[in-house]
Write a protein that holds these residues in place. Structure first.
Motif, PDB file in Angstrom:
ATOM      1  N   LEU A  50       0.823  -1.203   0.000  1.00  0.00           N
ATOM      2  CA  LEU A  50       0.000   0.000   0.000  1.00  0.00           C
ATOM      3  C   LEU A  50       0.858   1.254   0.000  1.00  0.00           C
ATOM      4  CD1 LEU A  50      -2.775  -0.951   2.564  1.00  0.00           C
ATOM      5  CD2 LEU A  50      -2.953  -0.846   0.079  1.00  0.00           C
ATOM      6  N   LEU A  51       0.411   2.244  -0.745  1.00  0.00           N
ATOM      7  CA  LEU A  51       1.103   3.528  -0.786  1.00  0.00           C
ATOM      8  C   LEU A  51       0.842   4.257   0.519  1.00  0.00           C
ATOM      9  CD1 LEU A  51       2.673   5.634  -2.492  1.00  0.00           C
ATOM     10  CD2 LEU A  51       0.449   6.565  -3.104  1.00  0.00           C
ATOM     11  N   ARG A  52       1.903   4.763   1.108  1.00  0.00           N
ATOM     12  CA  ARG A  52       1.776   5.497   2.364  1.00  0.00           C
ATOM     13  C   ARG A  52       2.015   6.965   2.055  1.00  0.00           C
ATOM     14  NH1 ARG A  52       5.608   1.399   5.751  1.00  0.00           N
ATOM     15  NH2 ARG A  52       7.060   2.175   4.196  1.00  0.00           N
ATOM     16  N   LEU A  53       0.924   7.669   1.782  1.00  0.00           N
ATOM     17  CA  LEU A  53       0.962   9.067   1.369  1.00  0.00           C
ATOM     18  C   LEU A  53      -0.158   9.815   2.053  1.00  0.00           C
ATOM     19  CD1 LEU A  53       1.976  11.308  -0.647  1.00  0.00           C
ATOM     20  CD2 LEU A  53       0.237  10.428  -2.219  1.00  0.00           C
ATOM     21  N   ARG A  54       0.153  10.966   2.580  1.00  0.00           N
ATOM     22  CA  ARG A  54      -0.871  11.826   3.173  1.00  0.00           C
ATOM     23  C   ARG A  54      -0.658  13.228   2.641  1.00  0.00           C
ATOM     24  NH1 ARG A  54      -1.648  13.223   9.467  1.00  0.00           N
ATOM     25  NH2 ARG A  54      -3.439  14.560   9.191  1.00  0.00           N
ATOM     26  N   LEU A  55      -1.681  13.772   1.985  1.00  0.00           N
ATOM     27  CA  LEU A  55      -1.584  15.109   1.409  1.00  0.00           C
ATOM     28  C   LEU A  55      -2.214  16.130   2.342  1.00  0.00           C
ATOM     29  CD1 LEU A  55      -2.462  14.305  -2.296  1.00  0.00           C
ATOM     30  CD2 LEU A  55      -0.208  14.507  -1.237  1.00  0.00           C
ATOM     31  N   ALA A  56      -1.671  17.328   2.309  1.00  0.00           N
ATOM     32  CA  ALA A  56      -2.203  18.415   3.127  1.00  0.00           C
ATOM     33  C   ALA A  56      -3.569  18.807   2.593  1.00  0.00           C
ATOM     34  CB  ALA A  56      -1.261  19.613   3.074  1.00  0.00           C
ATOM     35  N   PRO A  57      -4.468  19.205   3.487  1.00  0.00           N
ATOM     36  CA  PRO A  57      -5.764  19.675   3.003  1.00  0.00           C
ATOM     37  C   PRO A  57      -5.575  20.948   2.185  1.00  0.00           C
ATOM     38  CG  PRO A  57      -5.548  19.975   5.383  1.00  0.00           C
ATOM     39  CD  PRO A  57      -4.319  19.271   4.923  1.00  0.00           C
ATOM     40  N   ARG A  58      -6.417  21.101   1.196  1.00  0.00           N
ATOM     41  CA  ARG A  58      -6.344  22.323   0.373  1.00  0.00           C
ATOM     42  C   ARG A  58      -6.765  23.496   1.213  1.00  0.00           C
ATOM     43  NH1 ARG A  58      -8.179  21.738  -5.666  1.00  0.00           N
ATOM     44  NH2 ARG A  58      -6.868  23.558  -5.732  1.00  0.00           N
ATOM     45  N   GLY A  59      -6.030  24.552   1.112  1.00  0.00           N
ATOM     46  CA  GLY A  59      -6.348  25.739   1.880  1.00  0.00           C
ATOM     47  C   GLY A  59      -6.022  26.987   1.088  1.00  0.00           C
ATOM     48  N   VAL A  60      -6.298  28.103   1.701  1.00  0.00           N
ATOM     49  CA  VAL A  60      -6.063  29.384   1.045  1.00  0.00           C
ATOM     50  C   VAL A  60      -4.597  29.779   1.157  1.00  0.00           C
ATOM     51  CG1 VAL A  60      -6.862  31.770   0.908  1.00  0.00           C
ATOM     52  CG2 VAL A  60      -8.373  30.012   1.816  1.00  0.00           C
ATOM     53  N   LEU A  61      -3.995  29.484   2.294  1.00  0.00           N
ATOM     54  CA  LEU A  61      -2.617  29.891   2.528  1.00  0.00           C
ATOM     55  C   LEU A  61      -1.641  28.899   1.901  1.00  0.00           C
ATOM     56  CD1 LEU A  61      -2.920  30.865   6.288  1.00  0.00           C
ATOM     57  CD2 LEU A  61      -2.905  32.389   4.317  1.00  0.00           C
ATOM     58  N   PRO A  62      -0.531  29.427   1.371  1.00  0.00           N
ATOM     59  CA  PRO A  62       0.481  28.501   0.852  1.00  0.00           C
ATOM     60  C   PRO A  62       1.114  27.715   1.995  1.00  0.00           C
ATOM     61  CG  PRO A  62       1.209  30.797   0.677  1.00  0.00           C
ATOM     62  CD  PRO A  62      -0.179  30.811   1.218  1.00  0.00           C
ATOM     63  N   ARG A  63       1.563  26.530   1.691  1.00  0.00           N
ATOM     64  CA  ARG A  63       2.171  25.655   2.695  1.00  0.00           C
ATOM     65  C   ARG A  63       3.618  25.393   2.321  1.00  0.00           C
ATOM     66  NH1 ARG A  63      -1.604  22.994   5.752  1.00  0.00           N
ATOM     67  NH2 ARG A  63       0.012  21.548   6.382  1.00  0.00           N
ATOM     68  N   ARG A  64       4.412  25.109   3.332  1.00  0.00           N
ATOM     69  CA  ARG A  64       5.803  24.731   3.090  1.00  0.00           C
ATOM     70  C   ARG A  64       5.876  23.285   2.611  1.00  0.00           C
ATOM     71  NH1 ARG A  64      10.113  22.408   5.283  1.00  0.00           N
ATOM     72  NH2 ARG A  64       9.127  21.690   7.186  1.00  0.00           N
ATOM     73  N   ILE A  65       5.015  22.437   3.146  1.00  0.00           N
ATOM     74  CA  ILE A  65       4.971  21.024   2.779  1.00  0.00           C
ATOM     75  C   ILE A  65       3.562  20.709   2.276  1.00  0.00           C
ATOM     76  CG2 ILE A  65       5.024  18.672   3.708  1.00  0.00           C
ATOM     77  CD1 ILE A  65       7.786  19.816   3.444  1.00  0.00           C
ATOM     78  N   ASP A  66       3.487  20.070   1.116  1.00  0.00           N
ATOM     79  CA  ASP A  66       2.190  19.746   0.516  1.00  0.00           C
ATOM     80  C   ASP A  66       1.710  18.339   0.864  1.00  0.00           C
ATOM     81  OD1 ASP A  66       1.841  22.215  -1.103  1.00  0.00           O
ATOM     82  OD2 ASP A  66       3.740  21.519  -1.942  1.00  0.00           O
ATOM     83  N   GLY A  67       2.580  17.561   1.469  1.00  0.00           N
ATOM     84  CA  GLY A  67       2.198  16.218   1.846  1.00  0.00           C
ATOM     85  C   GLY A  67       3.381  15.479   2.437  1.00  0.00           C
ATOM     86  N   VAL A  68       3.109  14.262   2.867  1.00  0.00           N
ATOM     87  CA  VAL A  68       4.142  13.411   3.466  1.00  0.00           C
ATOM     88  C   VAL A  68       4.056  12.037   2.804  1.00  0.00           C
ATOM     89  CG1 VAL A  68       5.074  12.453   5.595  1.00  0.00           C
ATOM     90  CG2 VAL A  68       3.871  14.643   5.655  1.00  0.00           C
ATOM     91  N   TRP A  69       5.196  11.538   2.395  1.00  0.00           N
ATOM     92  CA  TRP A  69       5.291  10.252   1.726  1.00  0.00           C
ATOM     93  C   TRP A  69       6.218   9.351   2.532  1.00  0.00           C
ATOM     94  CZ3 TRP A  69       9.047   9.262  -2.794  1.00  0.00           C
ATOM     95  CH2 TRP A  69       8.837   7.986  -3.350  1.00  0.00           C
ATOM     96  N   TRP A  70       5.773   8.130   2.784  1.00  0.00           N
ATOM     97  CA  TRP A  70       6.568   7.143   3.517  1.00  0.00           C
ATOM     98  C   TRP A  70       6.822   5.966   2.581  1.00  0.00           C
ATOM     99  CZ3 TRP A  70       4.396   3.866   8.136  1.00  0.00           C
ATOM    100  CH2 TRP A  70       5.433   3.166   8.739  1.00  0.00           C
ATOM    101  N   PRO A  71       7.887   6.037   1.778  1.00  0.00           N
ATOM    102  CA  PRO A  71       8.156   4.944   0.835  1.00  0.00           C
ATOM    103  C   PRO A  71       8.587   3.670   1.563  1.00  0.00           C
ATOM    104  CG  PRO A  71       9.985   6.495   0.858  1.00  0.00           C
ATOM    105  CD  PRO A  71       8.914   7.073   1.754  1.00  0.00           C
ATOM    106  N   HIS A  72       8.490   2.568   0.861  1.00  0.00           N
ATOM    107  CA  HIS A  72       8.860   1.269   1.435  1.00  0.00           C
ATOM    108  C   HIS A  72      10.351   0.993   1.298  1.00  0.00           C
ATOM    109  CE1 HIS A  72       4.775  -0.076   2.298  1.00  0.00           C
ATOM    110  NE2 HIS A  72       4.442   0.616   1.233  1.00  0.00           N
ATOM    111  N   SER A  73      11.050   1.746   0.421  1.00  0.00           N
ATOM    112  CA  SER A  73      12.491   1.560   0.237  1.00  0.00           C
ATOM    113  C   SER A  73      13.070   2.847  -0.340  1.00  0.00           C
ATOM    114  CB  SER A  73      12.778   0.395  -0.708  1.00  0.00           C
ATOM    115  OG  SER A  73      12.487   0.769  -2.047  1.00  0.00           O
ATOM    116  N   ARG A  74      14.376   2.873  -0.508  1.00  0.00           N
ATOM    117  CA  ARG A  74      15.073   4.011  -1.128  1.00  0.00           C
ATOM    118  C   ARG A  74      15.337   3.740  -2.611  1.00  0.00           C
ATOM    119  NH1 ARG A  74      15.005   8.860   1.557  1.00  0.00           N
ATOM    120  NH2 ARG A  74      15.280   8.494   3.766  1.00  0.00           N
ATOM    121  N   ASP A  75      14.627   2.787  -3.177  1.00  0.00           N
ATOM    122  CA  ASP A  75      14.743   2.460  -4.600  1.00  0.00           C
ATOM    123  C   ASP A  75      13.758   3.342  -5.364  1.00  0.00           C
ATOM    124  OD1 ASP A  75      14.751   1.416  -7.154  1.00  0.00           O
ATOM    125  OD2 ASP A  75      14.475  -0.665  -6.523  1.00  0.00           O
ATOM    126  N   LEU A  76      14.249   4.443  -5.876  1.00  0.00           N
ATOM    127  CA  LEU A  76      13.389   5.424  -6.542  1.00  0.00           C
ATOM    128  C   LEU A  76      12.658   4.833  -7.746  1.00  0.00           C
ATOM    129  CD1 LEU A  76      12.616   8.392  -6.218  1.00  0.00           C
ATOM    130  CD2 LEU A  76      14.473   8.972  -7.775  1.00  0.00           C
TER     131      LEU A  76
END
Length: 141
Positions: free
Chosen positions: A16-42
């Motif tokens: 399963l993909l482990r990804l969580r995106l920031a809710p859409r908002g009016v203000l710009p964000r520094r981080i748009d989401g968080v990704w937890w990959p299963h390995s460092r194999d791009l």
């Protein structure tokens, strides 16, 4: 003459993909989401990530990652019939981010949780990175 390829043996299902995106908002964000990959194999992790992104983000054509954090990868790869250019940069200020670029749509920065993180640590990092509350300000008031 029509040639058909033999069906490939079924591959084991992807984790399963482990990804969580920031809710859409009016203000710009520094981080748009968080990704937890299963390995460092791009090469193995990136296609699944790109396939799960919102349609509104458009076709991702450029990905920048920390050169020291990921396995060796070519300068570009084909993902869902789209050429994606891979940029590996030294990023001492943001070693755990992936930058996604989509012409005409924008740039998105994802915090990367290390693949070997415990679930408890990953959940904590994801929650902290996407916390919408304003930072505490201590002052007169």
């Amino acid at each position: 003459m029509l040639t058909t390829a033999r069906a490939a043996p079924s591959a084991p299902p992807l984790p399963l993909l482990r990804l969580r995106l920031a809710p859409r908002g009016v203000l710009p964000r520094r981080i748009d989401g968080v990704w937890w990959p299963h390995s460092r194999d791009l090469m193995a992790q990136l296609p699944q990530l790109l396939a799960a992104l919102p349609i509104a983000w458009g076709d991702i054509t450029g990905v920048t990652v920390n050169a020291t954090a990921w396995s060796v990868a070519p300068g570009r790869m084909l993902v869902a019939n789209q050429v994606v250019r891979l940029h590996k940069a030294a990023a001492p200020h943001a070693p755990d981010t992936v930058v996604l670029l989509s012409p005409g749509h924008g740039r998105w920065d994802l915090l990367v949780v290390p693949p070997d993180a415990t679930e408890e640590a990953a959940v904590s990092l994801m929650a902290a990175a996407l916390d919408d509350r304003a930072p505490d300000t201590h002052g007169g008031g």
